[in-house]
Design a protein around this motif. Structure first.
Motif, PDB file in Angstrom:
ATOM      1  N   PRO A   1       0.925  -1.250  -0.014  1.00  0.00           N
ATOM      2  CA  PRO A   1       0.010   0.011  -0.026  1.00  0.00           C
ATOM      3  C   PRO A   1       0.730   1.278   0.180  1.00  0.00           C
ATOM      4  N   GLU A   2       2.314   0.905   0.571  1.00  0.00           N
ATOM      5  CA  GLU A   2       3.038   2.344   0.537  1.00  0.00           C
ATOM      6  C   GLU A   2       3.660   2.563  -0.771  1.00  0.00           C
ATOM      7  N   GLU A   3       3.637   1.815  -1.839  1.00  0.00           N
ATOM      8  CA  GLU A   3       4.069   1.998  -3.120  1.00  0.00           C
ATOM      9  C   GLU A   3       3.697   3.595  -3.559  1.00  0.00           C
ATOM     10  N   PHE A   4       4.905   3.895  -4.053  1.00  0.00           N
ATOM     11  CA  PHE A   4       4.337   5.527  -4.501  1.00  0.00           C
ATOM     12  C   PHE A   4       5.363   6.117  -5.426  1.00  0.00           C
ATOM     13  N   SER A   5       4.943   6.748  -6.484  1.00  0.00           N
ATOM     14  CA  SER A   5       5.660   7.556  -7.228  1.00  0.00           C
ATOM     15  C   SER A   5       5.186   9.216  -7.640  1.00  0.00           C
ATOM     16  N   ARG A   6       5.965   9.808  -7.534  1.00  0.00           N
ATOM     17  CA  ARG A   6       5.320  11.509  -7.349  1.00  0.00           C
ATOM     18  C   ARG A   6       4.681  11.613  -8.963  1.00  0.00           C
ATOM     19  N   PRO A   7       3.632  12.446  -8.859  1.00  0.00           N
ATOM     20  CA  PRO A   7       2.928  12.888 -10.054  1.00  0.00           C
ATOM     21  C   PRO A   7       3.990  13.073 -11.076  1.00  0.00           C
ATOM     22  N   GLN A   8       4.947  14.118 -10.957  1.00  0.00           N
ATOM     23  CA  GLN A   8       5.992  14.831 -11.864  1.00  0.00           C
ATOM     24  C   GLN A   8       6.551  13.620 -12.395  1.00  0.00           C
ATOM     25  N   ASP A   9       6.935  12.622 -11.757  1.00  0.00           N
ATOM     26  CA  ASP A   9       7.786  11.200 -12.474  1.00  0.00           C
ATOM     27  C   ASP A   9       6.931  10.394 -13.419  1.00  0.00           C
ATOM     28  N   ILE A  10       5.864  10.594 -12.855  1.00  0.00           N
ATOM     29  CA  ILE A  10       4.918   9.725 -13.648  1.00  0.00           C
ATOM     30  C   ILE A  10       4.790  10.652 -15.239  1.00  0.00           C
ATOM     31  N   VAL A  11       4.420  11.987 -15.029  1.00  0.00           N
ATOM     32  CA  VAL A  11       4.405  12.800 -16.047  1.00  0.00           C
ATOM     33  C   VAL A  11       5.641  12.531 -17.027  1.00  0.00           C
ATOM     34  N   ASN A  12       6.797  12.651 -16.467  1.00  0.00           N
ATOM     35  CA  ASN A  12       8.084  12.576 -17.032  1.00  0.00           C
ATOM     36  C   ASN A  12       8.271  11.152 -17.784  1.00  0.00           C
ATOM     37  N   GLY A  13       7.896  10.116 -17.197  1.00  0.00           N
ATOM     38  CA  GLY A  13       7.948   9.022 -17.796  1.00  0.00           C
ATOM     39  C   GLY A  13       7.052   9.030 -18.845  1.00  0.00           C
ATOM     40  N   ALA A  14       5.705   9.273 -18.896  1.00  0.00           N
ATOM     41  CA  ALA A  14       4.888   9.607 -20.023  1.00  0.00           C
ATOM     42  C   ALA A  14       5.391  10.216 -21.169  1.00  0.00           C
ATOM     43  N   ASN A  15       6.154  11.410 -21.079  1.00  0.00           N
ATOM     44  CA  ASN A  15       6.611  12.240 -21.980  1.00  0.00           C
ATOM     45  C   ASN A  15       7.565  11.542 -22.693  1.00  0.00           C
ATOM     46  N   VAL A  16       8.588  10.704 -21.954  1.00  0.00           N
ATOM     47  CA  VAL A  16       9.653   9.945 -22.566  1.00  0.00           C
ATOM     48  C   VAL A  16       9.070   8.998 -23.606  1.00  0.00           C
ATOM     49  N   LEU A  17       7.846   8.002 -22.938  1.00  0.00           N
ATOM     50  CA  LEU A  17       7.516   7.163 -23.757  1.00  0.00           C
ATOM     51  C   LEU A  17       6.812   7.809 -25.258  1.00  0.00           C
ATOM     52  N   LEU A  18       6.324   8.947 -24.949  1.00  0.00           N
ATOM     53  CA  LEU A  18       5.687   9.682 -25.991  1.00  0.00           C
ATOM     54  C   LEU A  18       6.732  10.015 -27.215  1.00  0.00           C
ATOM     55  N   GLN A  19       7.802  10.799 -26.540  1.00  0.00           N
ATOM     56  CA  GLN A  19       8.973  10.988 -27.580  1.00  0.00           C
ATOM     57  C   GLN A  19       9.651   9.860 -28.072  1.00  0.00           C
ATOM     58  N   SER A  20       9.668   8.803 -27.281  1.00  0.00           N
ATOM     59  CA  SER A  20      10.329   7.550 -27.968  1.00  0.00           C
ATOM     60  C   SER A  20       9.477   7.043 -29.019  1.00  0.00           C
ATOM     61  N   VAL A  21       8.162   6.986 -28.956  1.00  0.00           N
ATOM     62  CA  VAL A  21       7.207   6.370 -30.081  1.00  0.00           C
ATOM     63  C   VAL A  21       7.539   7.257 -31.027  1.00  0.00           C
ATOM     64  N   LEU A  22       7.478   8.613 -30.893  1.00  0.00           N
ATOM     65  CA  LEU A  22       7.560   9.432 -32.205  1.00  0.00           C
ATOM     66  C   LEU A  22       8.785   9.377 -32.862  1.00  0.00           C
ATOM     67  N   GLN A  23      10.124   9.165 -31.987  1.00  0.00           N
ATOM     68  CA  GLN A  23      11.387   8.877 -32.517  1.00  0.00           C
ATOM     69  C   GLN A  23      11.483   7.641 -33.387  1.00  0.00           C
ATOM     70  N   LEU A  24      10.864   6.444 -32.664  1.00  0.00           N
ATOM     71  CA  LEU A  24      10.749   5.151 -33.330  1.00  0.00           C
ATOM     72  C   LEU A  24      10.163   4.940 -34.460  1.00  0.00           C
ATOM     73  N   ASP A  25       8.990   5.698 -34.589  1.00  0.00           N
ATOM     74  CA  ASP A  25       8.088   5.629 -35.855  1.00  0.00           C
ATOM     75  C   ASP A  25       8.767   6.079 -36.998  1.00  0.00           C
ATOM     76  N   SER A  26       9.759   6.913 -36.832  1.00  0.00           N
ATOM     77  CA  SER A  26      10.192   7.909 -37.861  1.00  0.00           C
ATOM     78  C   SER A  26      11.326   6.879 -38.417  1.00  0.00           C
ATOM     79  N   GLN A  27      11.764   6.074 -37.910  1.00  0.00           N
ATOM     80  CA  GLN A  27      12.901   5.215 -37.935  1.00  0.00           C
ATOM     81  C   GLN A  27      12.693   3.889 -38.877  1.00  0.00           C
ATOM     82  N   ASN A  28      13.700   3.683 -39.954  1.00  0.00           N
ATOM     83  CA  ASN A  28      13.553   2.386 -40.644  1.00  0.00           C
ATOM     84  C   ASN A  28      14.719   1.419 -40.244  1.00  0.00           C
ATOM     85  N   TRP A  29      14.240   0.301 -39.592  1.00  0.00           N
ATOM     86  CA  TRP A  29      15.474  -0.590 -39.294  1.00  0.00           C
ATOM     87  C   TRP A  29      15.798  -1.528 -40.089  1.00  0.00           C
TER      88      TRP A  29
END
Length: 436
Positions: free
Chosen positions: A408-436
């Motif tokens: 029950p004591e598990e906790f991540s700060r709201p800003q850390d959650i937002v940071n992670g979601a933004n990194v996921l968003l940017q990673s998706v955008l960058q990955l989509d633009s690449q050809n492997w």
């Protein structure tokens, strides 16, 4: 005014932007709606709240089903086409501009352990849905199809993602889960079709890449004040049932030098496990987390003890080496105490290294957002482990305050959650633009 030139620019500019869009997108200033993410996290916290503390969205319970209904509603609001596969996994799909390209997969899980926290799995699930929502609101078309996968029963052994990777077997469906239902009954309860489980399977090469956002579940990032963890891989997890056989006898009449005490031998083995795993540098861990003494009476010398041994590391050969040392120590203890040790392996999950290209891309995405990073392993099993069998896979960690998880004591700060979601968003955008 030159109307001919204006008309030319009006027609040509969108075409030029379309051609240049991958490069522009890589430098995107697009951000998630942080308030909305936190609002969704708060709403999820109201589902499965346990009177004894924490959250209990145990797979195949009514709370689990309610949590799944909630995220499916959010997925539809984000413009995703929502379906449930034969294994009970939720899939939200968004078409790409090039129908020939393989899907880019993001997502996590929303089931929990009994009296657990509201961040494990939920951060990655709601973060993935938010990415889809932002793309929909911006009318941004990815080249690849985007799939948001919410895997079922992660906490009960990666059952949903193992079904997708083909590792879930027909005979596994009869095992009883924490809900009291069999796996077969549970899958049917959440809308799957266990009679046609094979329909959920995908083959290696069926996905372009998989990205999963998750809380660290350890304390490294929070302690070192690092914003983002770039996961180098998910550790291998080997487990054994260890049985120690001695001789049960009267506790009052048997002299100390004539005893074959299985519990005493077990205690020495437990100490040896800890000593061996801490005697060398590295990130390996080992745990004896289960013990049962038989007959379990005050006045009887234990004649039999059963232990549960768990050994983890990113290197499979290192796990084998550590277990070899533990087994040698067990033989010495057995000889000295007149007992017998036997080992039965019950779990053998191989390490799953993340894709080096994805690690670099995640780190670059974080850097563009002015976030600090650290490369580290995942000591917990994750759905990305199964998905790595199908294609390149990567994970993004955010700090867990105090390193607390499954509590029950598990906790991540709201800003850390937002940071992670933004990194996921940017990673998706960058990955989509690449050809492997």
């Amino acid at each position: 005014m030159n109307y001919t030139k204006l008309r030319f620019d009006f027609i040509l500019l969108p075409t030029m932007l379309l051609v240049a869009w991958p490069a522009l997108r890589a430098q995107s200033t697009l951000r998630v709606n942080g308030e909305r993410v936190v609002e969704h996290m708060t709403a999820m916290a109201g589902i499965g709240k346990d009177p004894g503390g924490g959250y209990s969205r145990v797979a195949y319970t009514e709370a689990d089903r309610q949590g799944r209904e909630y995220v499916m509603g959010l997925m539809r609001e984000a413009g995703l086409s929502v379906s449930i596969d034969a294994a009970g996994n939720i899939c939200g799909r968004r078409a790409g501009s090039d129908p020939k390209l393989l899907p880019l997969v993001i997502g996590s899980h929303v089931d929990s352990v009994p009296q657990g926290g509201n961040y494990d799995g939920v951060v990655g699930s709601l973060g993935a849905i938010e990415v889809a929502q932002i793309l929909s609101e911006g009318h941004l078309a990815l080249r690849h199809p985007l799939e948001v996968l919410i895997f079922q029963n992660e906490e009960g052994g990666l059952q949903g993602s193992r079904a997708i990777s083909g590792e879930l077997r027909e005979e596994d469906l009869n095992q009883t889960t924490r809900s009291g239902k069999t796996l077969r009954e549970g899958i049917a309860f959440i809308g799957g079709d266990p009679a046609h489980l094979a329909a959920a399977r995908r083959k290696p090469g069926d996905i372009f890449a998989n990205l999963e956002l998750h809380i660290e579940q350890g304390g490294t990032l929070a302690t070192e004040k690092i914003d983002i963890g770039v996961v180098e891989g998910i550790v291998g997890n080997h487990r054994w049932d260890v049985t120690i056989e001695g001789f049960a006898n009267h506790a009052g009449t048997t002299p100390m030098n004539q005893r074959h005490d299985a519990l005493l031998a077990a205690a020495k083995f437990i100490e040896a496990v800890n000593r061996i795993v801490t005697s060398m540098p590295g990130q390996q861990v080992a745990t004896v987390g289960k013990i049962q003494a038989i007959p379990g009476a005050y006045n009887v010398i234990p004649g039999k003890v059963m232990l549960g041994l768990d050994v983890r590391d990113l290197d499979e050969s290192r796990i084998d080496m550590l277990f070899g040392k533990m087994r040698e120590e067990a033989e010495q203890i057995a000889q000295a105490s007149g007992t017998k040790f036997s080992f039965q392996k019950i779990v053998s999950d191989a390490p799953a290294l993340s894709d080096p290209h994805l690690r670099q891309l995640i780190a670059e995405s974080a850097k563009q957002l002015n976030l600090s990073t650290k490369t580290l392993p995942s000591g917990a099993t994750q759905d990305a482990q199964s998905m790595s069998r199908l294609g390149p896979s990567g994970m993004i960690f955010i700090p867990s305050i105090g390193g607390i998880s499954h509590s029950p004591e598990e906790f991540s700060r709201p800003q850390d959650i937002v940071n992670g979601a933004n990194v996921l968003l940017q990673s998706v955008l960058q990955l989509d633009s690449q050809n492997w």
